[in-house]
Every structure is written in C-alpha cells, then in structure tokens.
Design a protein around this motif. Structure first.
Motif, PDB file in Angstrom:
ATOM      1  N   LEU A   1      13.029   3.605  -2.687  1.00  0.00           N
ATOM      2  CA  LEU A   1      11.889   2.707  -2.782  1.00  0.00           C
ATOM      3  C   LEU A   1      10.965   3.210  -3.888  1.00  0.00           C
ATOM      4  O   LEU A   1      10.470   4.344  -3.822  1.00  0.00           O
ATOM      5  N   PHE A   2      10.757   2.368  -4.893  1.00  0.00           N
ATOM      6  CA  PHE A   2       9.976   2.756  -6.061  1.00  0.00           C
ATOM      7  C   PHE A   2       8.572   2.176  -5.984  1.00  0.00           C
ATOM      8  O   PHE A   2       8.375   1.021  -5.578  1.00  0.00           O
ATOM      9  N   ALA A   3       7.612   2.978  -6.423  1.00  0.00           N
ATOM     10  CA  ALA A   3       6.209   2.567  -6.377  1.00  0.00           C
ATOM     11  C   ALA A   3       5.924   1.541  -7.467  1.00  0.00           C
ATOM     12  O   ALA A   3       6.290   1.737  -8.630  1.00  0.00           O
ATOM     13  N   GLU A   4       5.284   0.450  -7.066  1.00  0.00           N
ATOM     14  CA  GLU A   4       4.799  -0.508  -8.056  1.00  0.00           C
ATOM     15  C   GLU A   4       3.447  -0.038  -8.577  1.00  0.00           C
ATOM     16  O   GLU A   4       2.713   0.670  -7.878  1.00  0.00           O
ATOM     17  N   PRO A   5       3.058  -0.406  -9.795  1.00  0.00           N
ATOM     18  CA  PRO A   5       3.758  -1.296 -10.715  1.00  0.00           C
ATOM     19  C   PRO A   5       4.645  -0.581 -11.737  1.00  0.00           C
ATOM     20  O   PRO A   5       5.334  -1.235 -12.513  1.00  0.00           O
ATOM     21  N   SER A   6       4.659   0.748 -11.740  1.00  0.00           N
ATOM     22  CA  SER A   6       5.359   1.458 -12.818  1.00  0.00           C
ATOM     23  C   SER A   6       6.848   1.635 -12.562  1.00  0.00           C
ATOM     24  O   SER A   6       7.633   1.756 -13.504  1.00  0.00           O
ATOM     25  N   TYR A   7       7.255   1.704 -11.291  1.00  0.00           N
ATOM     26  CA  TYR A   7       8.645   1.948 -10.887  1.00  0.00           C
ATOM     27  C   TYR A   7       9.155   3.316 -11.345  1.00  0.00           C
ATOM     28  O   TYR A   7      10.362   3.553 -11.399  1.00  0.00           O
ATOM     29  N   ARG A   8       8.273   4.235 -11.620  1.00  0.00           N
ATOM     30  CA  ARG A   8       8.664   5.558 -12.095  1.00  0.00           C
ATOM     31  C   ARG A   8       8.736   6.592 -10.978  1.00  0.00           C
ATOM     32  O   ARG A   8       9.252   7.691 -11.192  1.00  0.00           O
ATOM     33  N   ASP A   9       8.179   6.286  -9.816  1.00  0.00           N
ATOM     34  CA  ASP A   9       8.126   7.264  -8.728  1.00  0.00           C
ATOM     35  C   ASP A   9       8.806   6.728  -7.474  1.00  0.00           C
ATOM     36  O   ASP A   9       8.647   5.552  -7.120  1.00  0.00           O
ATOM     37  N   ILE A  10       9.546   7.598  -6.794  1.00  0.00           N
ATOM     38  CA  ILE A  10      10.223   7.244  -5.549  1.00  0.00           C
ATOM     39  C   ILE A  10       9.287   7.572  -4.383  1.00  0.00           C
ATOM     40  O   ILE A  10       8.902   8.730  -4.208  1.00  0.00           O
ATOM     41  N   VAL A  11       8.922   6.552  -3.594  1.00  0.00           N
ATOM     42  CA  VAL A  11       8.015   6.765  -2.462  1.00  0.00           C
ATOM     43  C   VAL A  11       8.763   6.877  -1.137  1.00  0.00           C
ATOM     44  O   VAL A  11       8.166   7.219  -0.112  1.00  0.00           O
TER      45      VAL A  11
END
Length: 355
Positions: free
Chosen positions: A227-237
C-alpha cells in the motif's frame, strides 16, 4: 471518513454479503467496538481473487475484514486464524504489517471464519497509476527501491524473537513447497489441456537448490499487496495478504515478486494477464531487482532461474485453483472466465524461461 469514497472499493456483491448486525454485536462483545457503536456499513475490495476482503465502518471506527472464498477449499488454505496470529506476532517487529483486532472461528457469527484488522489508507499498484497522476521515471526507480527495501526489512525479522518460528518447518521447506504446489496443480486440474505443464513440473522437481538461509517470508510478496502513500506513491505504508506467510527460504519471496514484475519484452499474453506499472520507463528490470536484493541482504541470487520459474508456476496453480471453482459454478465472478488461457500462458512462459 466515509468508506464509500475510498479509492478502489465497490458495493458488496450480493453473493458476498454478510450479516453485518451479527458482526457488530460480535465486535462489541470482543471489546473492539463500544456498546453504543453505530450500525456497521461495508464496501468490498474487488481486486483480490482469493480471500474476500471488506472495508467496514462504525462511526469513526474503520477496519478491514478478511474471510475465505466460496466453494471447496484446498486443505490448510485460507486459514484466517493462522493469518491473524501471524500478524499479531509480526506487527511489533515489522510495522508495515497491519495489527489484527479480532479473529473468529465460530460459524454462528458469520457462517465462516474471519478476522478483523487495522486499515492502512494506502493504494496498491496494478496496471496503472490513477488518472491525472504525473508519472516520471524517477518515481518508478523509487518504487522499485522501496519494494526491495521492504523485502530486505522483512527478511531481517528474527523468527525466534518474533515468535514466528512456530509457523514454519524450515527443514526440507523448499522440497515440500515444490511437491505441494505440484500436488495442488494435479488436484485442481480441469478438463482443459495445459501444454508443457508436465515438462515444467519435472524441471522444477529436478532442480531444487539447497536453501542457504531461513527467514520470515510473506510468500505472496508483490506490488499490489503493498500500500503506497498518496499523493507521491514513493512510500509503503502497509503490506497486506499474509495468508501464506511462513518461515523458510527468503529467495522464494524474491521469485514470487519477480513473477509478477512484468517487463516490456514479456509475451503479450503475460502482459495482458498481469498488466503492471512495472513496464513503465524507470522501473527496474527483474535482473536489476535481483541484483539490488543481493546488495541489500548480502545473499547470493545464483539460483534465480529456479525461484523465478517456480514463482511463475505457482501463479498458474493459484489461477487453476480459482478457475476450477469457477467451472464448478461456485463463484460467478466474470474475471475468472479467462483464467484457463492465463494458466496456459504462464506455463508456456515458465517453459520458455527454462530454455
């Protein structure tokens, strides 16, 4: 928060409805919800093809419910109690794993075993980024790196200290995996021919490497379980779908991830079956992912061909187990109608990779 506005959910399919009042009452008894909790509402995540997954809400309380699929199930598969117990032990050591709230094996509540866990507000990645998202190649590189980092972090969890060693039998693990998945293939066979299946199974069975390490493994590690953090999609939450997690050979996780990691040069049938953002410029190739994993963990990836081919074969078996239920009329989900062609495409690709 209104769960009906969450990206990627849909109304619960009629065949998948549950007794939401019974569930609310159960969660109150378990202390998950207060006595005066409002009625539950629910929506469904449509992307999974195995266990059914719902997003539920009562007032400000939001959580995820998991239950097994309909129809006959393979032995020991879709064990909700096991998945919940794994998460309870893993979460303190690997925070990307959601915390479970309650497991219920009493069929009088919902008719099936289920568990309820923490909701992580992230977005899985499949065929494309959301409309309007300004993708650049550096985002693909960042996501590739985050995926490898997360896999390395998981494989660094101590099975003994976490209490997860009880969920696996490392001795002979890889051979049991191979024999078990081949058995599942035979057990779920339909009346449709799958050319090259016997060749692929014979090669896998005859080329099992010696496992060099034992770690906690997810066993279905892939982009759309992250699951990736919006809005960047660079971090897995968060990382979800721990049904098959165990203690065993960590390179199995790498092989599974790469089996989903579609490249632009892959056969069109494979790209159609598993359309993925990984075909975009910037994402690492499968070879680059393997090399980065080796750098991050210090592990050799000398036997990568075996782990990749086995990963592709496992995908074919998973599709076949779903497809046989579809052909028996145990589910009406139209997505499963093309799985027969998908099984053949995967086995054909595995055969080509063997050479």
């Amino acid at each position: 928060m209104d769960i009906r506005t969450v990206s990627g959910v849909m109304p619960v399919r009629e065949e998948d409805q549950l007794d939401w009042q019974h569930l609310r009452d159960y969660l109150v008894r378990e202390g998950v919800l207060p006595e005066d909790a409002p009625d539950l509402c629910a929506v469904q995540f449509p992307t999974g093809a195995s266990n059914l997954t719902y997003l539920i809400q009562s007032g400000e309380f939001v959580a995820v419910l998991r239950r097994p699929p309909h129809g006959p199930l393979p032995p020991r598969a879709h064990d909700m109690g096991r998945e919940s117990a794994i998460l309870a032990r893993l979460h303190p050591h690997f925070p990307k794993a959601p915390r479970p709230y309650a497991y219920c094996g009493d069929p009088s509540v919902l008719g099936v075993p289920f568990f309820v866990m923490e909701y992580r507000p992230g977005v899985p990645l499949d065929a494309s980024f959301p409309e309007g998202f300004a993708y650049t190649p550096d985002i693909g590189r960042a996501i590739s790196e985050r995926a490898i980092q997360a896999l390395a972090e998981l494989h660094a969890v101590d099975p003994e200290a976490s209490g997860l060693v009880q969920f696996g039998k490392p001795e002979g693990f890889l051979r049991r995996q191979v024999d078990g998945w081949i058995e599942r293939f035979h057990r779920s066979r339909t009346d449709e021919e799958v050319p090259d299946a016997d060749v692929v199974m014979a090669w896998i069975s005859g080329n099992v490497p010696d496992s060099r390490d034992v770690t906690v493994i997810h066993n279905d590690f892939k982009l759309n379980n992250m699951l990736f953090a919006e809005p960047s999609y660079r971090d897995i939450v968060g990382i979800v779908d721990w049904e098959m997690a165990t203690v065993g050979d960590p390179l199995l996780d790498l092989g599974v991830m790469l089996s989903y990691w579609t490249e632009p040069s892959d056969p069109p049938a494979l790209q159609s079956l598993f359309p993925s953002v990984t075909v975009l410029e910037g994402f690492y190739s499968r070879q680059e992912m393997a090399e980065r994993y080796a750098e991050a963990t210090g592990r050799s990836v000398h036997d990568l061909k075996f782990y990749y081919v086995f990963g592709v074969f496992k995908l074919a078996v998973i599709l076949q187990q779903i497809y046989v239920r579809y052909k028996m009329g145990k589910t009406s989900d139209a997505r499963f109608a093309r799985f027969g062609d998908g099984i053949r495409a995967l086995v054909s690709h595995a055969r080509a990779e063997i050479g």
